[in-house]
Design a protein around this motif. Structure first.
Motif, PDB file in Angstrom:
ATOM      1  N   CYS A 112       0.841  -1.200   0.000  1.00 47.17           N
ATOM      2  CA  CYS A 112       0.000   0.000   0.000  1.00 47.17           C
ATOM      3  C   CYS A 112       0.879   1.253   0.000  1.00 47.17           C
ATOM      4  N   GLY A 113       1.439   1.600   1.133  1.00 49.76           N
ATOM      5  CA  GLY A 113       2.362   2.724   1.247  1.00 49.76           C
ATOM      6  C   GLY A 113       1.757   4.107   1.091  1.00 49.76           C
ATOM      7  N   LEU A 114       0.438   4.253   1.209  1.00 47.92           N
ATOM      8  CA  LEU A 114      -0.182   5.562   1.065  1.00 47.92           C
ATOM      9  C   LEU A 114       0.289   6.513   2.161  1.00 47.92           C
ATOM     10  N   ALA A 115       0.389   7.790   1.823  1.00 46.78           N
ATOM     11  CA  ALA A 115       0.796   8.824   2.773  1.00 46.78           C
ATOM     12  C   ALA A 115      -0.384   9.761   2.992  1.00 46.78           C
ATOM     13  N   TYR A 116      -0.850   9.826   4.245  1.00 44.93           N
ATOM     14  CA  TYR A 116      -2.021  10.632   4.595  1.00 44.93           C
ATOM     15  C   TYR A 116      -1.566  11.955   5.193  1.00 44.93           C
ATOM     16  N   PRO A 117      -2.106  13.075   4.712  1.00 42.30           N
ATOM     17  CA  PRO A 117      -1.686  14.374   5.237  1.00 42.30           C
ATOM     18  C   PRO A 117      -2.173  14.597   6.666  1.00 42.30           C
ATOM     19  N   VAL A 118      -1.432  15.441   7.369  1.00 41.40           N
ATOM     20  CA  VAL A 118      -1.831  15.897   8.708  1.00 41.40           C
ATOM     21  C   VAL A 118      -1.953  17.407   8.609  1.00 41.40           C
ATOM     22  N   ARG A 119      -3.178  17.909   8.785  1.00 45.42           N
ATOM     23  CA  ARG A 119      -3.441  19.343   8.674  1.00 45.42           C
ATOM     24  C   ARG A 119      -3.874  19.888  10.028  1.00 45.42           C
ATOM     25  N   ASP A 120      -3.193  20.914  10.497  1.00 43.77           N
ATOM     26  CA  ASP A 120      -3.492  21.531  11.796  1.00 43.77           C
ATOM     27  C   ASP A 120      -3.516  20.486  12.906  1.00 43.77           C
ATOM     28  N   ALA A 121      -2.556  19.561  12.879  1.00 43.52           N
ATOM     29  CA  ALA A 121      -2.396  18.487  13.869  1.00 43.52           C
ATOM     30  C   ALA A 121      -3.538  17.476  13.845  1.00 43.52           C
ATOM     31  N   ILE A 122      -4.295  17.430  12.736  1.00 48.57           N
ATOM     32  CA  ILE A 122      -5.393  16.475  12.593  1.00 48.57           C
ATOM     33  C   ILE A 122      -5.108  15.578  11.392  1.00 48.57           C
ATOM     34  N   PRO A 123      -4.973  14.254  11.592  1.00 51.60           N
ATOM     35  CA  PRO A 123      -4.750  13.342  10.471  1.00 51.60           C
ATOM     36  C   PRO A 123      -5.980  13.276   9.567  1.00 51.60           C
ATOM     37  N   VAL A 124      -5.751  13.392   8.269  1.00 51.07           N
ATOM     38  CA  VAL A 124      -6.826  13.283   7.282  1.00 51.07           C
ATOM     39  C   VAL A 124      -6.733  11.877   6.694  1.00 51.07           C
ATOM     40  N   LEU A 125      -7.458  10.940   7.275  1.00 51.19           N
ATOM     41  CA  LEU A 125      -7.361   9.535   6.877  1.00 51.19           C
ATOM     42  C   LEU A 125      -8.416   9.179   5.840  1.00 51.19           C
ATOM     43  N   LEU A 126      -8.369   9.885   4.728  1.00 49.81           N
ATOM     44  CA  LEU A 126      -9.247   9.623   3.597  1.00 49.81           C
ATOM     45  C   LEU A 126      -8.387   9.131   2.436  1.00 49.81           C
ATOM     46  N   VAL A 127      -8.755   8.015   1.864  1.00 47.20           N
ATOM     47  CA  VAL A 127      -7.969   7.440   0.769  1.00 47.20           C
ATOM     48  C   VAL A 127      -7.882   8.421  -0.399  1.00 47.20           C
ATOM     49  N   ASP A 128      -8.960   9.165  -0.653  1.00 51.39           N
ATOM     50  CA  ASP A 128      -8.954  10.136  -1.746  1.00 51.39           C
ATOM     51  C   ASP A 128      -7.978  11.289  -1.519  1.00 51.39           C
ATOM     52  N   GLU A 129      -7.629  11.573  -0.270  1.00 48.66           N
ATOM     53  CA  GLU A 129      -6.696  12.648   0.078  1.00 48.66           C
ATOM     54  C   GLU A 129      -5.252  12.154   0.172  1.00 48.66           C
ATOM     55  N   ALA A 130      -5.043  10.850   0.166  1.00 44.78           N
ATOM     56  CA  ALA A 130      -3.707  10.278   0.358  1.00 44.78           C
ATOM     57  C   ALA A 130      -2.838  10.444  -0.879  1.00 44.78           C
ATOM     58  N   ARG A 131      -1.542  10.542  -0.624  1.00 41.37           N
ATOM     59  CA  ARG A 131      -0.543  10.621  -1.689  1.00 41.37           C
ATOM     60  C   ARG A 131      -0.067   9.208  -1.987  1.00 41.37           C
ATOM     61  N   ARG A 132       0.012   8.880  -3.259  1.00 42.51           N
ATOM     62  CA  ARG A 132       0.506   7.571  -3.681  1.00 42.51           C
ATOM     63  C   ARG A 132       2.019   7.497  -3.476  1.00 42.51           C
ATOM     64  N   PRO A 133       2.565   6.310  -3.219  1.00 40.50           N
ATOM     65  CA  PRO A 133       4.021   6.191  -3.039  1.00 40.50           C
ATOM     66  C   PRO A 133       4.774   6.591  -4.301  1.00 40.50           C
ATOM     67  N   ALA A 134       5.945   7.158  -4.102  1.00 37.22           N
ATOM     68  CA  ALA A 134       6.751   7.615  -5.240  1.00 37.22           C
ATOM     69  C   ALA A 134       7.455   6.474  -5.923  1.00 37.22           C
TER      70      ALA A 134
END
Length: 60
Positions: free
Chosen positions: A38-60
């Motif tokens: 998998c290796g998805l990278a989920y952003p953390v905005r304002d100290a809140i994890p955004v655990l949405l697959v649509d918001e995740a960055r694909r591995p490089a």
């Protein structure tokens, strides 16, 4: 700012349910899935994890 250890222990990748690696101290704060498949990278905005697959960055 790193997440609390207790919170990190209960969070998991929504796509594959693998544990997440805390990279919130980096320039771009994110939580990265530890699964090799998998290796998805989920952003953390304002100290809140955004655990949405649509918001995740694909591995490089």
């Amino acid at each position: 700012m790193p997440l609390e250890a207790g919170l990190l222990e209960i969070l998991a990748c929504p796509a594959c349910h693998a544990p997440l690696n805390d990279r919130t101290a980096d320039e771009t704060p994110e939580l990265v899935c530890t699964s090799a498949d998998c290796g998805l990278a989920y952003p953390v905005r304002d100290a809140i994890p955004v655990l949405l697959v649509d918001e995740a960055r694909r591995p490089a």
